[in-house]
Motif scaffolding. Structure first.
Motif, PDB file in Angstrom:
ATOM      1  N   LEU A 148       0.802  -1.225   0.000  1.00 23.97           N
ATOM      2  CA  LEU A 148       0.000   0.000   0.000  1.00 23.97           C
ATOM      3  C   LEU A 148       0.836   1.276   0.000  1.00 23.97           C
ATOM      4  N   PRO A 149       1.913   1.387   0.798  1.00 23.39           N
ATOM      5  CA  PRO A 149       2.659   2.648   0.834  1.00 23.39           C
ATOM      6  C   PRO A 149       3.216   3.090  -0.513  1.00 23.39           C
ATOM      7  N   PHE A 150       3.489   2.151  -1.407  1.00 20.71           N
ATOM      8  CA  PHE A 150       4.079   2.526  -2.691  1.00 20.71           C
ATOM      9  C   PHE A 150       3.137   3.419  -3.489  1.00 20.71           C
ATOM     10  N   ILE A 151       1.855   3.111  -3.461  1.00 23.52           N
ATOM     11  CA  ILE A 151       0.899   3.924  -4.213  1.00 23.52           C
ATOM     12  C   ILE A 151       0.621   5.238  -3.495  1.00 23.52           C
ATOM     13  N   VAL A 152       0.423   5.180  -2.185  1.00 22.22           N
ATOM     14  CA  VAL A 152       0.110   6.400  -1.437  1.00 22.22           C
ATOM     15  C   VAL A 152       1.255   7.395  -1.536  1.00 22.22           C
ATOM     16  N   ARG A 153       2.486   6.943  -1.292  1.00 22.00           N
ATOM     17  CA  ARG A 153       3.622   7.858  -1.279  1.00 22.00           C
ATOM     18  C   ARG A 153       4.025   8.320  -2.677  1.00 22.00           C
ATOM     19  N   THR A 154       3.590   7.629  -3.704  1.00 24.00           N
ATOM     20  CA  THR A 154       3.878   8.080  -5.067  1.00 24.00           C
ATOM     21  C   THR A 154       2.866   9.115  -5.531  1.00 24.00           C
ATOM     22  N   ALA A 195       3.413   4.483 -11.878  1.00 25.47           N
ATOM     23  CA  ALA A 195       4.650   4.190 -11.163  1.00 25.47           C
ATOM     24  C   ALA A 195       4.363   3.494  -9.845  1.00 25.47           C
ATOM     25  N   GLY A 196       3.415   4.016  -9.081  1.00 23.11           N
ATOM     26  CA  GLY A 196       3.081   3.389  -7.807  1.00 23.11           C
ATOM     27  C   GLY A 196       2.488   2.012  -7.964  1.00 23.11           C
TER      28      GLY A 196
END
Length: 273
Positions: A148-154, A195-196
């Motif tokens: 999950l963090p990959f999409i939120v932080r991107t 990207a995310g």
């Protein structure tokens, strides 16, 4: 004489390339070399075995569902964190990074405890006939949690940089909120979303520690490819382990290449627009 911003450019570049070769290229080369030690017939026999093919299906299918869930939920979470102010917002924002800081084995044990038949969530879901732990659904939950963090932080930084004037212009022209989001905001978010999503999908494909505790690890049902490669490693069948791992490596490279191509097209479309 041309002066460079960073002194010692050649030295720093050389150190960086050597470091990348040792940390990234050397392990990949060892994996490919070990898999290549098998003949074509043996390699194909291992990677196309019934158990291996079943693990591919479980891994890719679960990763796809988890990534699609995170695509929707992660975008919504990033939107709420950027656009709204509410008590506990900083705590929620910090919790997004929890999967990065939490060891994956600890995450797997925690998720299993929560979603087991006698767990907080598992007992409530069991009353309506939904079983999570030791099923493919448990694999999806573990993958969604860790990626999950990959999409939120991107997506979050892009949302913060969006010009509010674009939305105000759409409202002035009488467009609905959904139309503004679909025609104005979403195209600008598409490169970041791609990207995310690719990073989240790649992380899901390679996840191991958080899954093995909640999956049940039953062949042909809840056995992921990473676990099958690990089993062959424990059996000291290094070529077979490398062969199975090489399939996932190739799949990850193809996925990243396709995503980069789509992202480049989206960026060109955004710039032209």
């Amino acid at each position: 004489m041309t002066r460079r911003i960073l002194p010692g450019f050649r030295l720093s570049l050389g150190i960086t390339l050597v470091y990348a070769a040792i940390i990234i290229l050397l392990p990949l080369a060892a994996l490919i070399f070990k898999a290549a030690s098998l003949g074509p017939a043996d390699y194909w026999r291992i990677v196309s075995s019934e158990r291996a093919v079943a693990s591919y299906g479980v891994t890719v299918g679960s990763a796809l569902v988890a990534t699609l869930f995170n695509l929707v939920f992660g975008l919504a979470l990033a939107w709420v964190l950027v656009r709204y102010r509410f008590p506990g917002r900083r705590i929620v924002d910090a919790l997004v990074d929890l999967p990065f800081a939490l060891p994956t084995a600890v995450a797997g044990i925690s998720l299993t405890t929560l979603f087991a038949s006698n767990g907080w969530f598992g007992s409530a879901l069991g009353e309506i006939g939904i079983k999570v732990a030791y099923t493919p659904l448990g694999i999806m939950v573990a993958m969604a949690f860790t990626s999950l963090p990959f999409i939120v932080r991107t997506v979050q930084p892009v949302l913060e940089e969006l010009d509010p004037a674009l939305e105000e212009a759409g409202q002035t022209l009488g467009s609905s909120d959904w139309s503004i989001f679909r025609r104005v905001i979403l195209p600008l978010l598409t490169p970041a979303l791609l990207a995310g999503t690719s990073l989240a999908f790649a992380r899901s494909l390679g996840e191991f520690g958080a899954i093995i505790f909640i999956a049940g690890n039953q062949p042909f049902s809840t056995e992921i490819t990473a676990l099958l490669a690990f089993i062959r490693l424990e059996e000291y069948d290094y070529p077979a382990s490398a062969a199975i791992a090489s399939v996932m490596l190739f799949a990850a490279f193809v996925m990243l290449a396709v995503t980069n191509y789509l992202q480049a097209r989206a960026l060109r479309y955004t710039v032209k627009g």
